[in-house]
Scaffold this motif. Structure first.
Motif, PDB file in Angstrom:
ATOM      1  N   SER A  11     -35.988   7.800  29.405  1.00 43.14           N
ATOM      2  CA  SER A  11     -35.581   6.475  28.930  1.00 43.14           C
ATOM      3  C   SER A  11     -36.457   5.382  29.548  1.00 43.14           C
ATOM      4  CB  SER A  11     -34.115   6.224  29.280  1.00 43.14           C
ATOM      5  OG  SER A  11     -33.961   6.131  30.680  1.00 43.14           O
ATOM      6  N   ASP A 113     -31.550  -2.366  24.631  1.00 43.76           N
ATOM      7  CA  ASP A 113     -31.854  -2.372  23.207  1.00 43.76           C
ATOM      8  C   ASP A 113     -30.694  -2.844  22.330  1.00 43.76           C
ATOM      9  OD1 ASP A 113     -30.143  -0.251  23.439  1.00 43.76           O
ATOM     10  OD2 ASP A 113     -31.564   1.265  22.763  1.00 43.76           O
ATOM     11  N   GLY A 114     -29.631  -3.357  22.927  1.00 42.45           N
ATOM     12  CA  GLY A 114     -28.489  -3.849  22.159  1.00 42.45           C
ATOM     13  C   GLY A 114     -27.509  -2.779  21.727  1.00 42.45           C
ATOM     14  N   LYS A 115     -27.775  -1.521  22.059  1.00 40.23           N
ATOM     15  CA  LYS A 115     -26.890  -0.415  21.678  1.00 40.23           C
ATOM     16  C   LYS A 115     -25.940  -0.021  22.804  1.00 40.23           C
ATOM     17  CE  LYS A 115     -30.304   1.599  18.584  1.00 40.23           C
ATOM     18  NZ  LYS A 115     -31.164   2.758  18.319  1.00 40.23           N
ATOM     19  N   GLY A 116     -25.912  -0.804  23.854  1.00 41.57           N
ATOM     20  CA  GLY A 116     -25.083  -0.466  24.998  1.00 41.57           C
ATOM     21  C   GLY A 116     -25.938   0.000  26.145  1.00 41.57           C
TER      22      GLY A 116
END
Length: 151
Positions: A11, A113-116
């Protein structure tokens, strides 16, 4: 010696977690334990093929680790240790924390990335009340300068 344990994966947020752990260890006289986990589903093949894949996974991890380790040694004067475990990531992280009494803090990077924050952060946050150490969650979008100021 207190060690900061950080999880090495593919990641982007892993980078800031590594930086944070190394800088904190450097400033506090601690160490860094870098844990990488090989998921079991990577080897559901014939025995011979599974062994080759396992060896290749370990080699990839060691090469990836060495990039971070060189920076830690050269820039932070910290010599990290690499731990490779096989299994489900959540279980292996918890098991290693409980097995190594020198680990004082688990450092995780949160996605930006706004996905958590990411699956590990989410899962370990739910377990945090029963862990024997604190968890530090490092935002993935912090600049190097901000990290240096914080640590």
């Amino acid at each position: 010696m207190r060690k900061f344990m950080v999880v090495l994966d593919d990641s982007r947020e892993c980078l800031n977690a590594m930086r944070f752990a190394a800088m904190r260890a450097s400033h506090t006289g601690g160490g860094v334990a870098v844990l990488s986990i090989i998921p079991p589903d990577e080897f559901n093949h014939w025995i011979g093929v599974g062994e080759i894949m396992r060896a290749e996974a370990r080699e990839r991890i060691e090469v990836h680790f060495e990039v971070f380790a060189k920076w830690m040694r050269d820039k932070q004067n910290v010599d990290p240790e690499l731990i490779i475990r096989e299994g489900e990531p959540l279980n292996e992280i918890i098991a290693h924390v409980k097995e190594d009494p020198e680990i004082g803090v688990l450092v995780l990077g949160a996605g930006d990335d706004g996905k958590g924050p990411g699956p590990l952060v989410t899962q370990l946050s739910k377990q945090s009340g029963s862990l024997p150490i604190p968890i530090t969650i490092v935002p993935g979008d912090l600049s190097k300068e901000r990290l240096e100021a914080i640590t």
